[in-house]
Design a protein around this motif. Structure first.
Motif, PDB file in Angstrom:
ATOM      1  N   GLU A 263       0.814  -1.213   0.000  1.00 26.71           N
ATOM      2  CA  GLU A 263       0.000   0.000   0.000  1.00 26.71           C
ATOM      3  C   GLU A 263       0.851   1.267   0.000  1.00 26.71           C
ATOM      4  O   GLU A 263       0.402   2.313  -0.471  1.00 26.71           O
TER       5      GLU A 263
ATOM      6  N   THR B  19      -6.330  -0.350 -13.758  1.00 31.52           N
ATOM      7  CA  THR B  19      -5.159  -0.704 -12.968  1.00 31.52           C
ATOM      8  C   THR B  19      -4.858   0.419 -11.984  1.00 31.52           C
ATOM      9  O   THR B  19      -5.008   1.595 -12.295  1.00 31.52           O
ATOM     10  N   ARG B  20      -4.427   0.044 -10.815  1.00 34.02           N
ATOM     11  CA  ARG B  20      -4.177   1.036  -9.775  1.00 34.02           C
ATOM     12  C   ARG B  20      -2.881   1.801 -10.041  1.00 34.02           C
ATOM     13  O   ARG B  20      -1.844   1.201 -10.307  1.00 34.02           O
ATOM     14  N   GLN B  21      -2.989   3.099  -9.984  1.00 38.40           N
ATOM     15  CA  GLN B  21      -1.825   3.963 -10.133  1.00 38.40           C
ATOM     16  C   GLN B  21      -1.537   4.631  -8.790  1.00 38.40           C
ATOM     17  O   GLN B  21      -2.442   5.103  -8.117  1.00 38.40           O
TER      18      GLN B  21
END
Length: 337
Positions: free
Chosen positions: A250, A323-325
């Protein structure tokens, strides 16, 4: 060889990298020249500053760089994960999976290990590609090879030793190794080392050598600098620069480089992988660093390249909607080991 610190960068004293076009312009400062695999190393006369000569040659439009020292990027400073730690055997079996994808691994070499001891690619390695047995980074290449093998089962590795047992190499050796790769370019290339440059500009000969591998996806670590200062070759536009996340996946690992030049991130803390067999270690270790986050991203791209060209696979993984940036860390590649 000697190392000199210049502007928070490290170089080989008295050496400048060029191509043949710059030799005549540098002749008056030159004591000797060594040429191999497409590049020239000018050995300067005593007292001549390689950074000043580099600036002079660049002003003339020529390709030149001090011979920067590049270092592997496991974590060494602070915290409990600052060195490799012995860990129990990992329950991974290579199986019979085969892939046509080849991953280039420029590093400290690769030691014998049960995960690949019967593999065709390992059987082709010569003694010059064996991992260093002594030094602070002995086992670095073997550790990365294990991460690649688990993340992209069945891939073959093209191993080239460019770092010594302390994880030290230089730009000349890396550029020459990249030049040799042109004969059989891998689909993916893992570079878990790098450097800052004396002027924070990209080293041109290193950039040229990577750019010449036009169909290869080059993945490089963002460095354990804890800063946004460009780290090369990760900061090159043609390279996928990788930062490290902590074990939660994270947050940025405190040691990791970051910035707008970083393209992707993956877990770098407390990863377990293959290692040397000897002393306190029985072939496995836990280690941290941007070096190892890089291997997870390179492995993910190599695994995806089973079914499509590596360049297309990389573009899809880095540019997919949803998609997580993470700001200054790029696209998140979740660890799946």
């Amino acid at each position: 060889m000697e190392i000199q610190s210049v502007g928070a960068a490290f170089i080989r004293p008295g050496q400048v990298l060029t191509d043949r076009a710059a030799l005549s312009a540098a002749a008056r400062w030159t004591q000797a020249v060594s040429e191999a695999d497409g590049i020239c190393v000018i050995h300067l006369s005593p007292g001549v500053d390689p950074c000043e000569i580099t600036a002079d040659l660049r002003e003339q439009g020529l390709r030149a760089s001090p011979n920067h020292v590049l270092r592997g990027q496991p974590l060494f400073f602070g915290g409990p994960a600052s060195r490799p730690f012995p860990t129990p055997a990992i329950g991974f079996k290579p199986g019979k999976s085969r892939s046509n994808v080849v991953v280039g691994l420029l590093d400290t070499g690769v030691a014998k290990h049960p995960w690949w001891s019967s593999g065709d690619w390992y059987g082709r390695l010569g003694p010059e590609e064996a991992d260093a047995s002594e030094g602070a980074q002995a086992g670095h290449g073997t550790f990365i090879a294990g991460l690649l093998a688990r993340r992209a089962p069945g891939v073959a590795l093209s191993v080239h030793r460019v770092l010594d047992g302390d994880g030290i190499g230089d730009e000349a050796a890396v550029v020459r190794a990249l030049h040799r790769l042109r004969e059989r370019p891998p689909q993916v290339l893992n570079l878990s080392f790098g450097c800052n440059t004396f002027d924070d500009r990209p080293p041109p000969l290193l950039a040229d050598a990577i750019g010449a591998l036009s169909d290869t996806v080059t993945v490089a670590c963002a460095g354990n600098t804890g800063s946004d200062r460009p780290f090369w070759p990760a900061a090159l536009p043609s390279t996928v620069g990788v930062a490290a996340l902590d074990a939660s996946q994270e947050r940025r690992a405190p040691y990791s480089g970051y910035g707008t030049w970083v393209d992707a991130c993956a877990r770098g803390d407390w990863l377990a992988s293959s290692f040397l067999d000897g002393g306190d270690f029985a072939g496995y270790a836990a280690w941290s660093g941007t070096s190892f986050a890089t291997a997870l991203v390179a492995g993910a791209i190599a695994d995806a390249a089973r079914d499509e060209p590596a360049k297309e696979a990389a573009e899809r993984l880095l540019g997919s909607e949803g998609t997580r940036q993470i700001p200054d860390l790029g696209v998140l590649f979740p660890a799946s080991l």
